[in-house]
Design a protein around this motif. Structure first.
Motif, PDB file in Angstrom:
ATOM      1  N   GLU A 192       0.825  -1.198   0.000  1.00 16.83           N
ATOM      2  CA  GLU A 192       0.000   0.000   0.000  1.00 16.83           C
ATOM      3  C   GLU A 192       0.866   1.258   0.000  1.00 16.83           C
ATOM      4  O   GLU A 192       0.529   2.248  -0.633  1.00 16.83           O
ATOM      5  CB  GLU A 192      -0.911   0.006   1.226  1.00 16.83           C
ATOM      6  CG  GLU A 192      -2.042  -0.981   1.145  1.00 16.83           C
ATOM      7  CD  GLU A 192      -2.916  -0.906   2.375  1.00 16.83           C
ATOM      8  OE1 GLU A 192      -3.053   0.199   2.942  1.00 16.83           O
ATOM      9  OE2 GLU A 192      -3.457  -1.933   2.765  1.00 16.83           O
ATOM     10  N   ARG A 193       1.960   1.165   0.704  1.00 15.30           N
ATOM     11  CA  ARG A 193       2.849   2.318   0.788  1.00 15.30           C
ATOM     12  C   ARG A 193       3.433   2.645  -0.587  1.00 15.30           C
ATOM     13  O   ARG A 193       3.529   3.814  -0.973  1.00 15.30           O
ATOM     14  CB  ARG A 193       3.960   2.046   1.789  1.00 15.30           C
ATOM     15  CG  ARG A 193       4.831   3.237   2.018  1.00 15.30           C
ATOM     16  CD  ARG A 193       5.788   3.000   3.125  1.00 15.30           C
ATOM     17  NE  ARG A 193       6.571   4.197   3.325  1.00 15.30           N
ATOM     18  CZ  ARG A 193       7.350   4.418   4.337  1.00 15.30           C
ATOM     19  NH1 ARG A 193       7.454   3.508   5.280  1.00 15.30           N
ATOM     20  NH2 ARG A 193       8.028   5.523   4.440  1.00 15.30           N
ATOM     21  N   GLY A 210       2.083   1.965  -3.443  1.00 17.77           N
ATOM     22  CA  GLY A 210       0.981   2.494  -4.236  1.00 17.77           C
ATOM     23  C   GLY A 210       0.744   3.963  -3.952  1.00 17.77           C
ATOM     24  O   GLY A 210       0.508   4.760  -4.854  1.00 17.77           O
ATOM     25  N   LYS A 211       0.811   4.331  -2.672  1.00 26.38           N
ATOM     26  CA  LYS A 211       0.628   5.733  -2.293  1.00 26.38           C
ATOM     27  C   LYS A 211       1.767   6.593  -2.828  1.00 26.38           C
ATOM     28  O   LYS A 211       1.557   7.724  -3.280  1.00 26.38           O
ATOM     29  CB  LYS A 211       0.530   5.855  -0.779  1.00 26.38           C
ATOM     30  CG  LYS A 211      -0.765   5.343  -0.210  1.00 26.38           C
ATOM     31  CD  LYS A 211      -0.826   5.543   1.284  1.00 26.38           C
ATOM     32  CE  LYS A 211      -2.135   5.006   1.858  1.00 26.38           C
ATOM     33  NZ  LYS A 211      -2.213   5.189   3.314  1.00 26.38           N
ATOM     34  N   GLN A 258       1.215   7.144  -6.464  1.00 23.89           N
ATOM     35  CA  GLN A 258       0.151   8.117  -6.675  1.00 23.89           C
ATOM     36  C   GLN A 258       0.660   9.540  -6.444  1.00 23.89           C
ATOM     37  O   GLN A 258       0.334  10.462  -7.200  1.00 23.89           O
ATOM     38  CB  GLN A 258      -1.026   7.838  -5.739  1.00 23.89           C
ATOM     39  CG  GLN A 258      -1.845   6.628  -6.130  1.00 23.89           C
ATOM     40  CD  GLN A 258      -2.957   6.345  -5.128  1.00 23.89           C
ATOM     41  OE1 GLN A 258      -3.034   6.979  -4.080  1.00 23.89           O
ATOM     42  NE2 GLN A 258      -3.814   5.386  -5.472  1.00 23.89           N
TER      43      GLN A 258
END
Length: 81
Positions: free
Chosen positions: A2-3, A5-6, A9
Motif C-alpha cells: 500500500e505504501r 501504491g501511495k 500516486q
C-alpha cells in the motif's frame, strides 16, 4: 504494498502538477513580453539596437548620395571641356 501504491500516486500527482506549471508560461507569453519592455535596462538595450541599426543603414545612403554628387560633378566637368 500500500505504501508503494501511495508513493506512486504522489509521484503521478506531482508530475501532473509540474506539467501544468510548465504550460502556463506559453499562455502568458504576450503579457511577459510587454512587462519585459517596461524594464529600464531593456529599454536602453532596445534603443541602442535601434540607433545602431539606423546608423548602420544610413551609412549606405550617405555613400550613395556622395557617389551621386561626385558623378554629377564629373559630368559637369566633362560637359564644360
Amino acid at each position: 504494498m500500500e505504501r508503494q501504491g501511495k508513493i506512486r500516486q504522489r509521484i503521478k500527482r506531482l508530475e501532473h502538477q509540474s506539467s501544468r506549471k510548465e504550460r502556463k508560461p506559453l499562455k502568458t507569453l504576450g503579457k511577459t513580453n510587454t512587462n519585459l519592455l517596461k524594464h529600464p535596462l531593456a529599454k536602453v538595450v532596445v534603443f541602442g539596437v535601434i540607433v545602431y541599426g539606423a546608423l548602420h543603414i544610413s551609412k549606405y545612403f550617405i555613400r550613395a548620395t556622395t557617389g551621386m554628387i561626385d558623378a554629377c560633378k564629373q559630368f559637369k566637368n566633362a560637359c564644360n571641356r
